[in-house]
Design an enzyme around this catalytic site. Structure first.
Site, mmCIF file in Angstrom:
data_model
loop_
_atom_site.group_PDB
_atom_site.id
_atom_site.type_symbol
_atom_site.label_atom_id
_atom_site.label_comp_id
_atom_site.label_asym_id
_atom_site.label_seq_id
_atom_site.Cartn_x
_atom_site.Cartn_y
_atom_site.Cartn_z
ATOM 1 N N LYS A 90 0.841 -1.207 0.000
ATOM 2 C CA LYS A 90 0.000 0.000 0.000
ATOM 3 C C LYS A 90 0.876 1.258 0.000
ATOM 4 O O LYS A 90 2.094 1.171 0.207
ATOM 5 C CB LYS A 90 -0.951 -0.016 1.193
ATOM 6 N N TYR A 110 16.613 30.532 5.192
ATOM 7 C CA TYR A 110 15.497 31.258 5.830
ATOM 8 C C TYR A 110 15.724 31.391 7.329
ATOM 9 O O TYR A 110 16.096 30.420 7.996
ATOM 10 C CB TYR A 110 14.190 30.504 5.627
ATOM 11 N N MET A 116 12.077 24.548 0.319
ATOM 12 C CA MET A 116 11.181 23.667 -0.435
ATOM 13 C C MET A 116 11.949 22.864 -1.489
ATOM 14 O O MET A 116 11.665 21.690 -1.720
ATOM 15 C CB MET A 116 10.075 24.490 -1.108
HETATM 16 C C1 LIG Z 1 -3.414 -4.465 8.331
HETATM 17 C C2 LIG Z 1 -1.955 -4.344 8.089
HETATM 18 N N1 LIG Z 1 -1.210 -5.458 7.931
HETATM 19 C C3 LIG Z 1 0.113 -5.408 7.715
HETATM 20 C C4 LIG Z 1 0.780 -4.204 7.641
HETATM 21 C C5 LIG Z 1 2.276 -4.193 7.414
HETATM 22 O O1 LIG Z 1 2.937 -3.651 8.508
HETATM 23 P P1 LIG Z 1 4.557 -3.503 8.513
HETATM 24 O O2 LIG Z 1 4.864 -2.585 7.402
HETATM 25 O O3 LIG Z 1 4.852 -2.908 9.830
HETATM 26 O O4 LIG Z 1 5.091 -4.857 8.310
HETATM 27 C C6 LIG Z 1 0.063 -3.027 7.803
HETATM 28 C C7 LIG Z 1 0.772 -1.743 7.745
HETATM 29 O O5 LIG Z 1 0.433 -0.729 8.208
HETATM 30 C C8 LIG Z 1 -1.338 -3.096 8.033
HETATM 31 O O6 LIG Z 1 -2.074 -1.993 8.196
#
Ligand SMILES: Cc1ncc(COP(=O)(O)O)c(C=O)c1O
Length: 376
Positions: A43, A269, A317
């Site tokens: 993700k 800055y 930036m």
């Molecule tokens: C439901 C779920 N499973 C697994 C993971 C993976 O976690 P990690 O990156 O700490 O291994 C996440 C990450 O946020 C998660 O939300």
């Protein structure tokens, strides 16, 4: 390395991602989990490493599943031809359910209300929805409380258009509290027998994230969900090294401007840094607009010629300034902001310590204007 760098006409600042290290970390996970399956978490653009490039490689090297946060990430993977099962971990908005089914994405159901909604919409499409039941074992984010799980199972088993594909929970403190982690593990594992009676088959249970895989010795269940460790990162340097993980990501740039600054002059800055003696200040074309944290103002370091130099003044930036003292440097000379140069390394975990950030935030925070170049 020079090849990838010279191939493209682009700005001097870029992220380099070594996919060989992904393979190394993935096979490390494989070796440490026995028979359990791997749901590789990709993700948030694979934690900033590039959703598609990382997922394609993970599919090639045999991940059992991919895990994404939202529908759109799953759709992007299917559009790119990814065939392996994809679990969407996040909550489900009712009006999006049809797309999950169209794109063959597995859903997370964290309430009776949402699973009935999934069932109703799947029925209308004459499809069965593949659903993982989310149980809250103590984190209090999403999911049905473990004490009401049995009722949730019975309810779900009675829905005609639902195919329960897994049961899972998420750990809250796996990096530092093994007692609570064990409690969460037991709360979930205790539901196995009940689920078999209700669903009349064995369903895959999954719980462990990276910290869980690295620290929890008492069992892995049927699948694990590593994210961070696949990218060669951890919550601190010690645990990363102990697990033999290799970071994939380096952040690189080059010197674009050099000037002599007199003792007493201020930099950037707010003129928050005053040079104490005549020195050479160089400018690097990277800033918080690229995700280089503003909190590294006056405390970050960069590598030039295999040596550490301090970031002086506030991070802008698009630019930062670095004090190279009396050392000789040249325009176009390579600068490493994350990663190794000769014997020196600046790790993501070091940046986390300086900025009080999570490793996830640092790599996910690298913005889209920084090109990603892939090695291997
Ligand atoms: C439901 C779920 N499973 C697994 C993971 C993976 O976690 P990690 O990156 O700490 O291994 C996440 C990450 O946020 C998660 O939300």
């Amino acid at each position: 390395m020079e090849d990838t760098k010279t191939k493209l006409e682009r700005r001097p600042t870029y992220v380099e991602i070594d996919l060989r290290n992904l393979e190394h970390n993935f096979s490390g996970v494989r070796k440490s989990i026995g028979e359990a399956k791997i749901i590789s978490i990709v993700k948030a653009d694979a934690y900033g490493h590039g959703l598609l490039a990382i997922s394609e490689r993970l599919e090639k090297i045999g991940t059992d599943y991919l895990g994404v946060g939202f529908l759109e990430e799953g759709v992007a993977l299917r559009d790119r031809g990814i065939k392996c099962p994809i679990l969407v971990l996040g909550g489900v908005a009712g009006y999006q359910i049809n797309y999950f089914l169209e794109y063959d994405l597995e859903l997370t159901a964290s309430s009776q209300y949402i699973i009935s909604e999934i069932d109703r919409r799947a029925g209308r499409m004459h499809k069965k929805a593949k659903v993982h039941l989310k149980i809250d074992t103590g984190m209090n984010r999403i999911g049905v409380n473990y004490q009401r799980a049995e009722h949730f199972f019975e309810f779900s088993a009675g829905l005609a258009n639902i195919d329960v594909a897994g049961i899972y929970s998420h750990l809250a403190v796996a990096e530092n509290d093994l007692e609570f982690t064990k409690l969460q593990f037991d709360r979930l594992a205790d539901l196995k027998t009940k689920s078999e009676l209700i669903f009349k088959r064995k369903l895959p249970f999954h719980l462990l994230n990276s910290a869980g895989i690295m620290n929890f010795e008492d069992g892995k269940l049927d699948a694990v969900r590593p994210g961070l460790m696949l990218y060669g990162m951890s919550y601190d340097e010690k645990s990363r090294e102990a697990a033999g993980l290799k970071p994939l990501l380096s952040l690189k740039s080059e010197i674009v401007f050099i000037k002599q600054v007199r003792s007493g002059e201020g930099i950037s800055y707010g003129l928050t840094h005053r040079v104490e003696e005549d020195t050479t200040i160089v400018t690097i074309p990277i800033g918080y607009g690229d995700g280089y944290p503003h909190r590294l103002s006056n405390c970050g370091n960069v590598l030039i010629g295999g040596k550490r130099y301090p970031v002086v003044g506030r991070v802008c930036m698009d630019q930062i300034m670095v004090d190279v003292g009396k050392d000789k440097v040249r325009i176009g000379q390579d600068v490493v902001l994350i990663g190794a140069q000769d014997e020196e390394t600046i790790s993501v975990e070091e940046i986390c310590r300086l900025t009080d950030a999570l490793p996830y935030e640092i790599t996910i925070g690298l913005t889209q204007r920084v090109p990603r170049l892939y090695l291997n």
